[in-house]
Design an enzyme around this catalytic site. Structure first.
Site, short mmCIF file in Angstrom:
data_model
loop_
_atom_site.label_atom_id
_atom_site.label_comp_id
_atom_site.label_asym_id
_atom_site.label_seq_id
_atom_site.Cartn_x
_atom_site.Cartn_y
_atom_site.Cartn_z
N HIS A 83 0.85 -1.21 0.00
CA HIS A 83 0.00 0.00 0.00
C HIS A 83 0.89 1.26 0.00
CE1 HIS A 83 -3.23 2.70 0.80
NE2 HIS A 83 -4.01 1.87 1.48
N GLU A 137 -0.38 1.04 -5.77
CA GLU A 137 -0.09 -0.14 -4.99
C GLU A 137 -0.01 -1.40 -5.85
OE1 GLU A 137 -3.12 -0.29 -1.91
OE2 GLU A 137 -3.46 1.88 -2.20
#
Length: 330
Positions: free
Chosen positions: A168, A272
């Protein structure tokens, strides 16, 4: 763990007394990794410029995950399952892995740390599967940052398990309205703003004028983030991670998050590397290995054998195409 006399790898105390590992590369770049979450919270180039975004309101205190850097989403991305959003790996305390199995990667002139996460008894109550998650964080001689994840099913009951995953990554950008993402044009994506309905990207690049929260599918191994104002480009290289999440909360959602500044959305972008659409299933004894490498390129230089020219907004897209073409050769 790599060790040298010049303290290229150092374990020290971070915010609120949490343990962290600092990696220092001989040319001046650095990275820091908190054992809480196996969480990369800083990546600086040789000039000391921070390349990752961490919120000024981030809460470095368990059980709250750290807002920014590179949280690890495992064994669940978002709320696509029965666990808490983004799983539990990002808010558990990892250990330094002093005797990892061999990583088949070149570590010459690189500094790195190996971390290990195993489930606690409490974890097994909410996700009844035994696993070993090994993470290697590597800082290369040109300042590139690589994360290699190895997840093994260690169940003794013969049962497989299934999971989704994402790095992330929060990138630091000058102004989100001046940023474009290249490499995802013409691809299908799931729009989290519209109940994950499926659409096809129509733009020749992704630009930002409002909240964006999308899962792009079957993505290439390289994605570029062009920051026009800073005249630099992030190149994300990924192996084994077919999806890519693009997220910026914009003003309304930013104000609703207690660990995020009201105006900080202007200076961050999440892109991501992920495995979401098709969950990963591992049988006992099987291991899944994936990798993400981040590079930073200044547009006016010849960097890492990737030939880049000075650009203006008018030909910004052509610059990134050249970056991706030349970097694909290396």
């Amino acid at each position: 763990m790599s060790t040298t006399e010049n303290k290229s790898v150092e374990i020290t105390k971070g915010i609120n007394g949490l343990d962290k590992v600092i990696l220092r590369e001989i040319n001046g770049s650095s990275a820091e990794v908190y054992l809480y979450g196996g969480h990369v919270t800083s990546w600086k180039n040789e000039h000391g410029e921070e390349l990752l975004f961490v919120s000024s309101k981030a809460i470095f205190k368990p059980p709250k995950a750290i807002r920014g850097g590179i949280p690890l989403c495992f064994p669940q991305f978002s709320n696509l399952g029965t666990l808490e959003a983004h799983g539990f790996a990002r808010n558990r305390v990892w250990t330094v892995d002093i005797d990892p199995p061999p990583f088949p990667s070149n570590t010459t002139n690189r500094v790195f740390v190996d971390l290990l996460l195993k489930p606690t008894e409490e974890d097994l109550k909410i996700w009844p599967h035994s696993f070993e998650y090994r993470l290697r964080v590597t800082l290369g001689p040109a300042g590139d940052l690589m994360l290699t994840s190895r997840i093994r099913n260690t169940n003794t009951d013969g049962k497989p398990f299934t999971f989704t995953f994402a790095y992330h990554t929060y990138f630091s950008v000058s102004d989100i309205s001046e940023v474009r993402v290249e490499g995802l044009e013409t691809l299908d994506f799931l729009d989290n703003m519209k109940n994950r309905e499926r659409y096809t990207e129509q733009g020749d690049a992704i630009t930002f004028e409002s909240e964006v929260d999308r899962i792009y599918l079957s993505t290439p191994t390289k994605i570029a983030i062009l920051d026009h104002e800073k005249k630099r480009t992030f190149v994300i290289r990924k192996d084994g991670l077919p999806d890519a999440v693009v997220w910026n909360p914009w003003d309304k959602k930013a104000k609703s998050m207690t660990d995020f500044g009201d105006d900080e959305y202007k200076h961050m972008l999440c892109v991501e590397a992920a495995a979401i659409e098709k969950p990963i299933t591992l049988k006992p004894g099987e291991e899944w290995k994936v990798r993400q490498e981040l590079n930073i390129l200044a547009h006016q230089y010849h960097v890492q054998d990737c030939v880049v020219v000075k650009e203006s907004k008018a030909n910004a897209r052509e610059v990134v195409k050249k970056i991706l073409i030349f970097c694909s050769l290396h």
